[in-house]
Structure formats: structure tokens, C-alpha cells
Design an enzyme around this catalytic site. Structure first.
Site, PDB file in Angstrom:
ATOM      1  CG  LEU A 207      -1.900  -1.171   1.321  1.00  0.00           C
ATOM      2  CD1 LEU A 207      -2.624  -1.120   2.663  1.00  0.00           C
ATOM      3  CD2 LEU A 207      -2.894  -1.143   0.178  1.00  0.00           C
ATOM      4  CD  GLU A 237      -5.424   9.163   7.790  1.00  0.00           C
ATOM      5  OE1 GLU A 237      -4.856   9.482   6.728  1.00  0.00           O
ATOM      6  OE2 GLU A 237      -5.192   9.703   8.886  1.00  0.00           O
ATOM      7  CG  LEU A 238      -8.203   1.722   5.137  1.00  0.00           C
ATOM      8  CD1 LEU A 238      -8.766   0.662   6.079  1.00  0.00           C
ATOM      9  CD2 LEU A 238      -8.863   1.639   3.761  1.00  0.00           C
ATOM     10  CG  ASP A 239      -4.740  -0.173   5.823  1.00  0.00           C
ATOM     11  OD1 ASP A 239      -4.981  -0.891   6.808  1.00  0.00           O
ATOM     12  OD2 ASP A 239      -5.102  -0.458   4.659  1.00  0.00           O
ATOM     13  CB  ALA A 240      -3.378   6.194   8.280  1.00  0.00           C
TER      14      ALA A 240
END
EC number: 3.5.1.10
Length: 294
Positions: A207, A237-240
Site C-alpha cells: 500500500l 483513518e484506514l491503514d494509517a
């Protein structure tokens, strides 16, 4: 004071973690307090973002055998004598009280089985009170380890109700934190707020370059030379969220999409296990969207 051999039980220890504004005398104050009350310091780690006005982090592990106060008295005294004057955020964790980990999983079993095996081998000082899945595929594996397995189907129309049920099950089981062992659903902000405890995730490190259902095929077509994985705390916050652990393995032109996937899954399970172990041992202190990992 001579500590008898029986008192040196490795499970008779505690870990003190501290975050506070940096200033002189912090280490001395903590060490002196522990010494005054008979605690034997085993390990001490500290880090400052800036000695002049930065943030100070500490992890101190100590034996409890010689402690002259009951645990609740010890904590109240520490709060008054040390924590309040230095403006500390702090906690004490005891190895005799293993953290309770809820596992969420879908159909991929590599991270899921790896954590169960490490728990059985004694590598992780945890209890696993329940496993939650949106599919029934891994029920038999859970039952082999004697862990309750709950299927909570998730659809677009039932997501809110499913998440509420998952949170209810985890609270009922007394889960201290949750791990997404390749749980293939995005958690909502409502889920995270309702659960109110840390959630750890694992995913490949392609990603944001390679997204979608088959990132390994996309990576193969691009000719990548590194396969990696990232484990982090889950935020809205997605994948953060704050990263706990990462790793990479070099690959060559000889790999196929299938071999890239096998390598990737191996990295994923190792990185997730490393992150879970660090969290369980209270080695991770969150600072904004970053972590200090001792």
C-alpha cells in the site's frame, strides 16, 4: 537485602511505563521510589524526543518480591510522590495478570494459527478468551485450541449491528485488546469508540501502490524486489495508525505470483507476532501517530 531464589520467579514482575514532559531528575525520582519500597529493577529503557522541552518515555521492569506495599498502595504512593509532580501519564502492568486478546479473523489462517501456536508454546503471555469471525471456515482450528469461536456475519446492510455484537462479545469476555489476524473487514469509527481498547492490524506493505483484490499479481507485474508487511494500531483513518512493527524480504525475478504470496504471508505472520509481543510486554508507547517501541 538478600532475595531468596524462590522470589526470583520471572512471573513475579511488573512493568512501569511513563510518558511525560522531559526535565531533569525523572529517572532518579523513579529509581529512588522503587528502591525505597524494595523493588529490584531488572531493565530500564528511556527515550526523549528533545531533552530541551521534548517528551520523555520510559519503560522499567522490576521484581516485586521485596515490595513493602500492597499493589494498590504502591500505585497510590507512586501517583502522589512521583507521577503528579512530573505530570506523568503512567501505568503498571503485572506479569501475573496476562492481557486478554480477542482474535478477529476471516478465512486466511496463517496469522491466526501462528498466534495460537505461539500462545500454546508460551511465547506470548496472553489469554485468548474468544475468536470472532465473519465466516465459519476456521471454527475447527479454534476448537482444537479450546477457544470459543463466534461467527458474526457482516454485510453492507448489517455492518452496524454486526459490529455492535462483536463489541458486546469482546466486552463480555473481558478482552483488553483485539488483533485483526487478516480480518477482511474495515472497522468503523463507532466500533473503535465502542470497544475503547487497542486494536492491532496486519497487512502487506504494498500500500498504497498496489491495492485491490490481488496485490501480489500487481506486484509481480511491476517486478518488485521487496516483499514487506506492516503491523499498526487501528484508527479511523484506514491503514494509517501508529506503526508497531515492519519488515521486508528481498525477492528476485524468479518468483511467481504464488511464491510472492507465500513469502508475503510468512512476513505477515512474523511481523504481527512481533507487534503483539511488543504490545503484550508493554514495550509500545504511542506518541501522536508514531510509536516508541522499547
Amino acid at each position: 537485602m538478600t532475595v531468596p531464589p524462590a522470589a526470583l520467579d520471572p512471573l513475579n514482575t511488573a512493568v512501569l511505563t511513563i510518558t511525560c514532559p522531559d526535565r531533569g531528575g525523572i529517572v532518579a525520582a523513579v529509581s529512588q521510589f522503587l528502591h525505597n519500597h524494595g523493588a529490584n529493577i531488572l531493565h530500564s529503557d528511556q527515550h526523549s524526543t528533545d531533552p530541551a522541552g521534548g517528551t520523555f518515555f520510559m519503560r522499567m521492569e522490576f521484581h516485586l518480591a521485596g515490595l513493602d506495599l500492597a499493589r494498590d498502595q504502591f500505585e497510590r504512593a507512586f501517583a502522589t510522590v512521583v507521577a503528579e509532580p512530573f505530570g506523568m501519564e503512567w501505568r503498571v502492568a503485572y506479569t501475573t495478570q496476562p492481557k486478554r486478546m480477542a482474535l478477529l479473523v476471516s478465512r486466511y489462517d496463517h496469522c491466526f494459527l501462528d498466534l495460537l501456536w505461539r500462545k500454546r508454546r508460551g511465547e506470548l503471555n496472553i489469554e485468548i478468551p474468544l475468536i470472532i469471525s465473519n465466516h465459519d471456515d476456521l471454527r475447527r482450528d479454534a476448537e482444537m485450541f479450546g477457544i470459543p469461536f463466534h461467527v458474526v456475519p457482516v454485510t453492507k446492510d448489517t455492518k452496524a449491528e454486526a459490529e455492535a455484537e462483536q463489541v458486546r462479545l469482546m466486552h463480555e469476555a473481558g478482552a483488553d485488546f483485539a488483533v485483526l489476524a487478516r480480518y477482511m473487514q474495515i472497522l468503523s469509527g463507532d466500533f473503535l469508540r465502542s470497544f475503547g481498547r487497542p486494536v492491532i492490524n496486519i497487512h502487506h506493505s504494498f500500500l498504497p501502490a498496489f491495492v485491490g483484490a490481488n496485490p501480489y499479481r500487481a506486484a509481480f507485474n511491476r517486478g518488485v524486489k521487496l516483499i514487506g508487511a506492516t503491523s499498526h494500531y487501528v484508527t479511523e483513518e484506514l491503514d494509517a495508525g501508529p506503526i508497531i512493527a515492519q519488515d521486508v524480504i528481498p525477492v528476485t525475478h524468479r518468483e511467481t505470483p504464488d511464491s510472492l504470496m507465500r513469502i508475503g504471508r510468512d512476513v505477515e505472520r512474523q511481523v504481527l507476532a512481533r507487534a503483539v509481543k511488543a504490545h503484550v510486554e508493554d514495550r509500545v508507547l504511542v506518541y501522536g501517530n508514531k510509536t516508541v517501541v522499547f
